[in-house]
Motif scaffolding. Structure first.
Motif, PDB file in Angstrom:
ATOM      1  N   VAL A  38       4.727   8.070 -18.795  1.00  0.00           N
ATOM      2  CA  VAL A  38       3.911   7.075 -19.086  1.00  0.00           C
ATOM      3  C   VAL A  38       4.393   6.140 -20.571  1.00  0.00           C
ATOM      4  CG1 VAL A  38       1.471   6.342 -19.727  1.00  0.00           C
ATOM      5  CG2 VAL A  38       1.791   8.593 -18.228  1.00  0.00           C
ATOM      6  N   GLU A  39       3.884   4.938 -20.936  1.00  0.00           N
ATOM      7  CA  GLU A  39       3.767   4.351 -22.391  1.00  0.00           C
ATOM      8  C   GLU A  39       2.911   4.663 -22.885  1.00  0.00           C
ATOM      9  OE1 GLU A  39       6.229   1.167 -21.672  1.00  0.00           O
ATOM     10  OE2 GLU A  39       6.480   0.546 -23.623  1.00  0.00           O
ATOM     11  N   CYS A  40       3.006   4.797 -23.909  1.00  0.00           N
ATOM     12  CA  CYS A  40       2.018   4.016 -25.105  1.00  0.00           C
ATOM     13  C   CYS A  40       2.478   3.621 -26.437  1.00  0.00           C
ATOM     14  CB  CYS A  40       1.181   5.658 -25.006  1.00  0.00           C
ATOM     15  SG  CYS A  40      -0.529   5.731 -26.312  1.00  0.00           S
ATOM     16  N   ASP A  41       1.623   2.954 -26.719  1.00  0.00           N
ATOM     17  CA  ASP A  41       1.934   2.058 -28.153  1.00  0.00           C
ATOM     18  C   ASP A  41       3.156   2.249 -28.234  1.00  0.00           C
ATOM     19  OD1 ASP A  41      -0.924   1.024 -28.265  1.00  0.00           O
ATOM     20  OD2 ASP A  41      -1.223   3.394 -28.994  1.00  0.00           O
ATOM     21  N   GLY A  42       4.440   2.228 -27.572  1.00  0.00           N
ATOM     22  CA  GLY A  42       5.679   1.778 -27.349  1.00  0.00           C
ATOM     23  C   GLY A  42       6.035   2.615 -27.589  1.00  0.00           C
ATOM     24  N   LYS A  43       6.139   4.625 -27.716  1.00  0.00           N
ATOM     25  CA  LYS A  43       6.743   5.085 -27.255  1.00  0.00           C
ATOM     26  C   LYS A  43       6.519   5.687 -25.903  1.00  0.00           C
ATOM     27  CE  LYS A  43       6.055   6.294 -31.758  1.00  0.00           C
ATOM     28  NZ  LYS A  43       5.160   8.173 -32.475  1.00  0.00           N
ATOM     29  N   TYR A  44       7.363   6.439 -25.475  1.00  0.00           N
ATOM     30  CA  TYR A  44       6.999   7.535 -24.097  1.00  0.00           C
ATOM     31  C   TYR A  44       6.784   8.629 -24.341  1.00  0.00           C
ATOM     32  CZ  TYR A  44       9.817   3.484 -23.173  1.00  0.00           C
ATOM     33  OH  TYR A  44       9.980   1.388 -22.378  1.00  0.00           O
ATOM     34  N   TYR A  45       6.401   9.288 -22.509  1.00  0.00           N
ATOM     35  CA  TYR A  45       5.298  10.448 -23.203  1.00  0.00           C
ATOM     36  C   TYR A  45       5.746  11.472 -22.055  1.00  0.00           C
ATOM     37  CZ  TYR A  45       3.053   9.185 -27.768  1.00  0.00           C
ATOM     38  OH  TYR A  45       2.922   9.068 -28.913  1.00  0.00           O
ATOM     39  N   THR A  46       5.641  12.253 -21.652  1.00  0.00           N
ATOM     40  CA  THR A  46       6.096  12.838 -20.363  1.00  0.00           C
ATOM     41  C   THR A  46       5.825  14.977 -20.796  1.00  0.00           C
ATOM     42  OG1 THR A  46       6.846  14.269 -18.781  1.00  0.00           O
ATOM     43  CG2 THR A  46       8.360  13.830 -20.144  1.00  0.00           C
ATOM     44  N   PHE A  47       4.787  15.256 -20.162  1.00  0.00           N
ATOM     45  CA  PHE A  47       4.018  16.722 -20.279  1.00  0.00           C
ATOM     46  C   PHE A  47       4.099  17.833 -19.202  1.00  0.00           C
ATOM     47  CE2 PHE A  47       0.639  13.541 -21.341  1.00  0.00           C
ATOM     48  CZ  PHE A  47       0.673  13.341 -22.757  1.00  0.00           C
ATOM     49  N   GLY A  48       4.432  18.368 -19.480  1.00  0.00           N
ATOM     50  CA  GLY A  48       5.167  19.420 -18.433  1.00  0.00           C
ATOM     51  C   GLY A  48       4.246  20.926 -18.196  1.00  0.00           C
ATOM     52  N   THR A  49       4.567  22.226 -17.228  1.00  0.00           N
ATOM     53  CA  THR A  49       3.896  23.182 -16.983  1.00  0.00           C
ATOM     54  C   THR A  49       3.724  24.078 -18.466  1.00  0.00           C
ATOM     55  OG1 THR A  49       4.685  23.724 -15.284  1.00  0.00           O
ATOM     56  CG2 THR A  49       4.404  24.950 -16.217  1.00  0.00           C
ATOM     57  N   GLY A  50       2.702  24.374 -18.920  1.00  0.00           N
ATOM     58  CA  GLY A  50       2.524  25.309 -20.054  1.00  0.00           C
ATOM     59  C   GLY A  50       2.016  24.624 -21.092  1.00  0.00           C
ATOM     60  N   GLY A  51       2.000  23.534 -21.714  1.00  0.00           N
ATOM     61  CA  GLY A  51       1.172  22.779 -22.079  1.00  0.00           C
ATOM     62  C   GLY A  51       2.062  21.950 -23.070  1.00  0.00           C
ATOM     63  N   GLY A  52       1.815  20.908 -23.954  1.00  0.00           N
ATOM     64  CA  GLY A  52       2.934  20.238 -24.498  1.00  0.00           C
ATOM     65  C   GLY A  52       3.856  19.348 -24.048  1.00  0.00           C
ATOM     66  N   GLY A  53       4.538  18.774 -24.603  1.00  0.00           N
ATOM     67  CA  GLY A  53       5.636  17.501 -23.366  1.00  0.00           C
ATOM     68  C   GLY A  53       6.769  16.765 -24.291  1.00  0.00           C
ATOM     69  N   LEU A  54       7.352  15.912 -24.123  1.00  0.00           N
ATOM     70  CA  LEU A  54       8.469  15.336 -25.251  1.00  0.00           C
ATOM     71  C   LEU A  54       7.224  13.918 -25.326  1.00  0.00           C
ATOM     72  CD1 LEU A  54      10.753  16.312 -22.532  1.00  0.00           C
ATOM     73  CD2 LEU A  54      10.494  17.472 -24.613  1.00  0.00           C
ATOM     74  N   ILE A  55       8.391  13.808 -26.111  1.00  0.00           N
ATOM     75  CA  ILE A  55       8.402  11.892 -26.686  1.00  0.00           C
ATOM     76  C   ILE A  55       9.434  11.723 -26.895  1.00  0.00           C
ATOM     77  CG2 ILE A  55       7.202  10.644 -28.860  1.00  0.00           C
ATOM     78  CD1 ILE A  55       4.393  12.813 -29.528  1.00  0.00           C
ATOM     79  N   SER A  56       9.610  10.462 -26.916  1.00  0.00           N
ATOM     80  CA  SER A  56      10.206   9.396 -26.496  1.00  0.00           C
ATOM     81  C   SER A  56      10.061   7.833 -27.163  1.00  0.00           C
ATOM     82  CB  SER A  56      11.068   9.436 -25.389  1.00  0.00           C
ATOM     83  OG  SER A  56      12.476   8.723 -25.727  1.00  0.00           O
ATOM     84  N   GLU A  57      11.050   7.364 -28.529  1.00  0.00           N
ATOM     85  CA  GLU A  57      11.139   6.034 -29.338  1.00  0.00           C
ATOM     86  C   GLU A  57      11.730   5.275 -28.260  1.00  0.00           C
ATOM     87  OE1 GLU A  57       9.161   5.285 -32.271  1.00  0.00           O
ATOM     88  OE2 GLU A  57       9.405   8.168 -33.491  1.00  0.00           O
ATOM     89  N   ASP A  58      12.661   5.697 -27.406  1.00  0.00           N
ATOM     90  CA  ASP A  58      13.104   4.090 -26.347  1.00  0.00           C
ATOM     91  C   ASP A  58      13.121   4.695 -25.352  1.00  0.00           C
ATOM     92  OD1 ASP A  58      15.425   7.052 -26.549  1.00  0.00           O
ATOM     93  OD2 ASP A  58      16.352   5.502 -27.676  1.00  0.00           O
ATOM     94  N   GLY A  59      12.755   5.641 -24.455  1.00  0.00           N
ATOM     95  CA  GLY A  59      13.161   6.516 -23.474  1.00  0.00           C
ATOM     96  C   GLY A  59      13.974   7.346 -22.861  1.00  0.00           C
ATOM     97  N   TRP A  60      15.201   7.232 -24.125  1.00  0.00           N
ATOM     98  CA  TRP A  60      16.616   7.879 -23.824  1.00  0.00           C
ATOM     99  C   TRP A  60      16.744   9.038 -24.210  1.00  0.00           C
ATOM    100  CZ3 TRP A  60      19.979   8.300 -20.443  1.00  0.00           C
ATOM    101  CH2 TRP A  60      21.343   8.981 -21.187  1.00  0.00           C
ATOM    102  N   SER A  61      15.451   8.937 -25.625  1.00  0.00           N
ATOM    103  CA  SER A  61      16.346  10.673 -26.544  1.00  0.00           C
ATOM    104  C   SER A  61      14.695  11.048 -26.463  1.00  0.00           C
ATOM    105  CB  SER A  61      16.970   9.479 -28.196  1.00  0.00           C
ATOM    106  OG  SER A  61      17.384  11.756 -28.287  1.00  0.00           O
ATOM    107  N   TRP A  62      14.678  12.146 -26.132  1.00  0.00           N
ATOM    108  CA  TRP A  62      13.044  12.659 -25.846  1.00  0.00           C
ATOM    109  C   TRP A  62      13.452  14.146 -26.943  1.00  0.00           C
ATOM    110  CZ3 TRP A  62       9.413  11.081 -22.494  1.00  0.00           C
ATOM    111  CH2 TRP A  62      10.294   9.988 -21.743  1.00  0.00           C
TER     112      TRP A  62
END
Lengths: 480, 248
Positions: A38-62
């Motif tokens: 999901v994109e939010c204010d120009g950043k990309y987010y994904t959540f995973g099992t166990g809590g937390g997740g990843l952020i990316s500024e460009d959708g390539w580097s996480w």
């Protein structure tokens, strides 16, 4: 994901070897059961099992840093209006029931944990399984239909996958659950061109590099099924058309998510349960999502190499506007009589490069002859960053530094040497019809997004992207 | 594939030209033309004389009014020789005085070597200009020729970010207001929107579009129009040729 919870808080490590960049997200993309990106204010987010997740500024580097409370497994996320709905699931085994699981929903105004507006609502129980039925109520997936109706799919290999409608204003269920598939995990739905698609996984989960996880799909005219595969087998009878399985050195594709970049360009996110180039870790991956004959197709990762860049407008190939140096030999209209036959050599770069200007050389589009002035080497430039699902590339005449570049007058040309300037970096997106959109990272002095176009059969330029316009579409033919 | 020169057709063409000259011209106002009924009929399938009333491009945007110079012989065996270098070298030669600035009047002449060549202001009945029929109609050799063309474009306001778009059989170089804007190299066919210029501006007032088309064997044609950013025809201008005072 059902039997094993992966440890949270993977430690960030040095990014993978640059040579891997074509095949996987870079940075620290370590996650299991990723939610739809999901994109939010120009950043990309994904959540995973166990809590937390990843952020990316460009959708390539996480990198790790996304925040999702509640623990549990296999979350999903969707933007509805100006809010984000996040769902996840937990299993309560305290009373000895192995499959008493619940799906929880919570809202947030933003996914940016640094934002003052970042605050999840209290988790709300919206669906699940009571521990006695043939359903394990985890692995939730969300879909907003074309009519604004919100649907939740959930379930695992233990029995049925179910679909229930939610109120899009508050995520409260407004229908009875319907069984739609059997022996699936990680259900997700999407809508395309009159069809609802149920994506799920078959195969062995949570076995790392030995996983047989694979993404399958069925489709229906109704969000509540029945979902049939391409041979007419109902997913509730185990049907499913394979969308993506393992790749060489990347094992166990699962937990599909769809990301629409723009009309005509879509990506699919998922995890590989074991990446052999990264210690067998579970990693976030993205691939082009294409459509063929009413079915989704997973595109292959972009591969560095020598290509013909072929315009879909007429089928001609992008080339330097230099004198065409003829090959010596050949017999024209003559069949050559009884003369002995022998193979001819291809024209080589060294045969012609001396005839080329040394500085700027403009471009045209011409009939394909597989000549040096038509052969482009496309290679990722890891230090140049990326975009959702890919890394920026340089496009040079093979064997030279001569680089394709965008110009301030909204045209394209080539310069003698690649310098790394933004106008020499190209974003290459596979379109949903399998062709490519080729877009410069920047055009000097121009703020609008422009892409490589064939304004005429023989003339390339830059223009606005229109996925319905064949002028914007290119094929990349890998030259072996 | 282009056919080799068919000598019998060349002979026929030359014979026809002799008849052409002896019988009075097409169009009638031209001084040095004559034609058999056959050539007269063929020519009239493609052209009508231009008038002093400015023309407008049709809905498809193609420019149909041109002042065409009787062709200049060039020696090249194949259209595949029409490379960038060849076109550059060819256009760098001077064929007649003021070749890049002249705005020719219908019926006026230029001197090429010892030969007087006549400018003819014509309206094409087709979206394209058939240069072979033009040369044939005026009794000229039509293979291995260079055809010069000029037209006047008047705009009521600036038309920015338009492109000159066209096709030609075969090589061509086009100049807008003295600057080269479009080049068609190598062996080409008449294809609409085959090649386009970069974005250019048609200025308010008078603009001059001129160019030369080269063709070795076979049909010799070109078509040109201006298009906008979306590739749609631009038609908000008039096209004219200079007429002798007595016919204005």
């Amino acid at each position: 994901m059902k039997k094993r919870l992966f440890a949270t808080g993977f430690t960030a490590i040095v990014s993978a070897a640059l040579s891997l960049a074509a095949f996987a997200q870079i940075g620290s993309p370590y996650i299991h059961d990723p939610s739809t990106v999901v994109e939010c204010d120009g950043k990309y987010y994904t959540f995973g099992t166990g809590g937390g997740g990843l952020i990316s500024e460009d959708g390539w580097s996480w990198h790790s840093g996304a925040v999702r409370p509640g623990g549990g497994v296999a979350p999903d996320a969707i933007k509805i209006g100006d809010r984000y709905l996040v769902v996840y699931s937990t299993t309560d085994r305290s009373n000895g029931l192995r499959y008493r699981s619940r799906v929880y929903a919570m809202w947030n105004k933003t996914l940016d944990p640094d934002s003052p507006d970042f605050e999840y609502t209290e988790p709300m129980d919206i669906a699940g399984s009571n521990g006695y039925e043939d359903c394990d109520g985890i692995d939730p997936g969300l879909m907003m239909g074309p009519d604004g109706r919100l649907w939740l799919v959930y379930g695992t290999y233990f029995g049925y996958t179910r679909v229930v409608e939610l109120n899009p204003k508050n995520a409260v269920p407004i229908s009875e659950p319907v069984d739609v598939a059997l022996s699936c995990e990680a259900g997700e739905m999407m809508y395309n061109d009159g069809w609802y698609y149920l994506l799920a996984t078959h195969g062995t989960c949570c076995s790392g590099v030995n996983s047989t996880y694979e993404i399958i799909v069925g489709r229906s005219k109704s969000p509540t099924g029945p979902f049939y595969d391409h041979i007419g087998r109902d997913m509730i009878h185990g049907g499913g058309k394979l969308l993506l399985a393992s790749e060489p050195r990347r094992i166990g594709a699962g937990h599909f998510g769809r990301f629409i970049v723009s009309d005509g360009i879509e990506k699919m996110s998922f995890h590989f349960e074991g990446d052999l180039d990264r210690s067998g870790r579970s990693v976030l991956a993205m691939r082009p999502l294409m459509w063929k004959d009413g079915w989704p197709v997973a595109g292959e990762p972009f591969e560095n190499g020598n290509y013909s860049i072929v315009s879909e407008r007429r089928g001609y190939t992008l080339e330097l506007a230099v004198n065409n140096v003829p090959l010596n030999g050949g017999r024209g209209m003559s069949r050559g009589g009884d003369a002995p036959v022998a193979p001819m050599a291809d024209q080589k770069l060294e045969d012609v490069i001396g005839t080329w200007p040394e500085e700027q050389i403009d471009l045209r589009i011409g009939p394909q002859l597989f000549r040096p002035h038509q052969t482009w080497e496309i290679t990722e430039v890891p230090e140049a960053g990326g975009y959702i699902g890919g890394a920026y590339c340089k496009i040079t005449i093979a064997g030279t530094g001569r680089a394709l570049t965008a110009t301030a007058d909204k045209e394209v040309t080539t310069v003698a040497e690649f310098t790394g300037a933004p106008e020499q970096l190209w974003r290459i997106d596979r379109m949903t019809d399998g062709t490519y959109r080729i877009m410069p990272k920047a055009v000097p002095g121009i703020s609008e997004e422009l892409v490589l176009v064939a304004v005429a059969d023989s003339t390339p330029s830059l223009g606005a992207f229109d996925p319905a316009n064949v002028n914007c579409k290119w094929s990349l033919k890998l030259l072996r | 594939m282009k056919h080799p020169i068919l000598s019998k057709w060349r002979i026929l063409a030359i014979l026809a030209a002799a008849v052409f000259f002896s019988q009075g011209g097409i169009p009638a106002r031209s001084q040095n033309v004559a034609a058999s009924d056959g050539y007269r009929a063929v020519f009239s399938d493609y052209y009508t004389p231009a008038t002093s009333v400015p023309a407008t491009p049709g809905p498809d945007g193609f420019i149909r009014r041109w002042t065409l110079l009787e062709p200049i012989a060039k020696s090249f065996s194949s259209n595949s020789m029409l490379t960038d270098n060849y076109l550059s070298e060819t256009m760098a030669e001077e064929y007649f005085k003021d070749q890049f600035t002249i705005i020719p009047e219908d019926g006026s002449k230029v001197k090429y070597g010892k030969t007087n060549l006549v400018w003819h202001a014509l309206d094409s009945k087709k979206y394209f200009v058939n240069l072979l029929r033009f040369a044939e109609g005026y009794g000229k050799e039509y293979f291995q020729q260079m055809y010069w063309a000029v037209t006047i474009i008047d705009c009521e306001e600036d038309l920015k970010d338009v492109r000159l778009s066209g096709g030609a059989n075969s090589g061509a170089v086009w100049y807008l207001n003295g600057e080269e804007v479009l080049r068609l190299t190598n062996d080409r066919d008449l294809i609409v929107d085959d090649c386009m210029s970069k974005r250019v501006t048609l200025h308010k007032g008078r603009n001059i579009l001129r160019g030369a088309v080269l063709n070795g064997q076979g049909m010799a044609t070109f078509c040109l129009r201006f298009v906008d950013e979306q590739g749609k025809p631009v038609t908000a201008y008039t096209v004219s040729s200079i007429m002798p005072k007595k016919r204005r």
